[in-house]
Design a protein around this motif. Structure first.
Motif, short mmCIF file in Angstrom:
data_model
loop_
_atom_site.label_atom_id
_atom_site.label_comp_id
_atom_site.label_asym_id
_atom_site.label_seq_id
_atom_site.Cartn_x
_atom_site.Cartn_y
_atom_site.Cartn_z
N SER A 1 -11.69 3.17 10.50
CA SER A 1 -12.37 4.37 10.99
C SER A 1 -12.68 4.25 12.48
O SER A 1 -12.99 5.24 13.12
N SER B 1 -6.92 -4.65 -1.06
CA SER B 1 -8.38 -4.79 -0.96
C SER B 1 -8.98 -3.84 0.07
O SER B 1 -8.28 -3.34 0.96
N PRO B 2 -10.29 -3.62 -0.03
CA PRO B 2 -10.98 -2.83 0.99
C PRO B 2 -10.83 -3.44 2.40
O PRO B 2 -10.73 -2.71 3.39
N LEU B 3 -10.79 -4.78 2.48
CA LEU B 3 -10.60 -5.44 3.78
C LEU B 3 -9.25 -5.05 4.37
O LEU B 3 -9.15 -4.75 5.57
N ALA C 1 -12.54 -6.56 10.77
CA ALA C 1 -11.78 -6.87 9.56
C ALA C 1 -10.71 -7.94 9.83
O ALA C 1 -10.51 -8.84 9.01
N GLU D 1 -6.86 -8.03 -3.93
CA GLU D 1 -7.94 -8.44 -4.84
C GLU D 1 -7.41 -8.39 -6.26
O GLU D 1 -6.65 -7.49 -6.63
N HIS E 1 -3.78 2.85 -3.88
CA HIS E 1 -4.97 2.10 -4.31
C HIS E 1 -4.85 1.59 -5.75
O HIS E 1 -5.83 1.11 -6.31
N ILE F 1 -7.58 -2.31 3.76
CA ILE F 1 -7.68 -0.89 4.13
C ILE F 1 -8.37 -0.76 5.48
O ILE F 1 -7.97 0.06 6.32
N SER F 2 -9.39 -1.60 5.73
CA SER F 2 -10.09 -1.57 7.03
C SER F 2 -9.16 -1.98 8.17
O SER F 2 -9.37 -1.56 9.30
N GLU G 1 -14.07 -1.47 13.61
CA GLU G 1 -13.90 -1.80 12.19
C GLU G 1 -12.64 -2.66 12.01
O GLU G 1 -12.66 -3.66 11.30
N LYS H 1 -4.51 -5.45 -6.41
CA LYS H 1 -4.41 -4.22 -5.63
C LYS H 1 -4.81 -4.52 -4.19
O LYS H 1 -5.42 -5.56 -3.90
N HIS I 1 0.83 -1.21 0.00
CA HIS I 1 0.00 0.00 0.00
C HIS I 1 0.86 1.25 0.00
O HIS I 1 0.54 2.24 -0.68
#
Length: 178
Positions: free
Chosen positions: A85, A75-77, A93, A65, A30, A79-80, A89, A73, A25
């Protein structure tokens, strides 16, 4: 005698995979990149066996993903986990990621979320056709992953008296590329 090939399992523990995806990352944010580029970000000269297993482990945990062809790239998971946040969260995750590998989900189901002893887990893995040369590493990866789940959620606590397993979370297992 032919070498016994063990069923699929992540080559890294979840804490190790999180460190690796954080490196990716930092380099790509992203953006999608070919697996060969991802391997180079992780310090490998090329996408060879070990680099492929490391990338595959991150994929098994849902931290990468696939975008198209050989591009992946973060994944949103992931990033969590890296930039949550809220603490809730991140906790959710991590738990989701820890049980994405089918083997770890099956172990959780087999013992209804309780933690089996190493001896019990060893027999379970042998019956699932894991080679004897993989048993210690699979158990170590599983324990380190569950230690992170415990640390984040306060659940799934390891027994105090289990001296068969003494693995530190921060212990690096990724080999330094040549």
């Amino acid at each position: 005698m032919a070498r016994v090939r063990s069923p699929n399992y992540p080559a890294l523990s979840l804490p190790e995979a999180i460190k690796a995806v954080a490196t990716i990352h930092t380099a790509e944010q992203h953006l999608a990149a070919p697996k060969e580029v991802i391997a180079k970000h992780l310090g490998y000269a090329s996408l060879h066996g070990l680099a492929g297993r490391v990338i595959s482990a991150m994929d098994k945990y849902g931290l990468l993903e696939e975008v198209s062809g050989d591009k992946v790239k973060v994944s949103p998971l992931a990033i969590s986990i890296l930039y949550p946040s809220s603490p809730e969260e991140k906790q959710k995750a991590i738990i989701e990621s820890a049980f994405k590998p089918p083997l770890f989900a099956a172990i959780k189901e087999e013992w209804q979320g309780e933690k089996p002893s190493d001896a019990n887990l060893r027999v379970y893995l042998v019956r699932r056709k894991f080679g004897s040369d993989a048993l210690d590493r699979v158990i170590e990866i599983y324990r380190e992953t569950m230690d992170l789940v415990t640390q984040e959620s306060g659940g799934y606590a390891p027994p105090e008296s289990n001296q068969e397993h003494q693995v530190g979370l921060g212990k690096p297992h990724m080999q330094t590329p040549g």
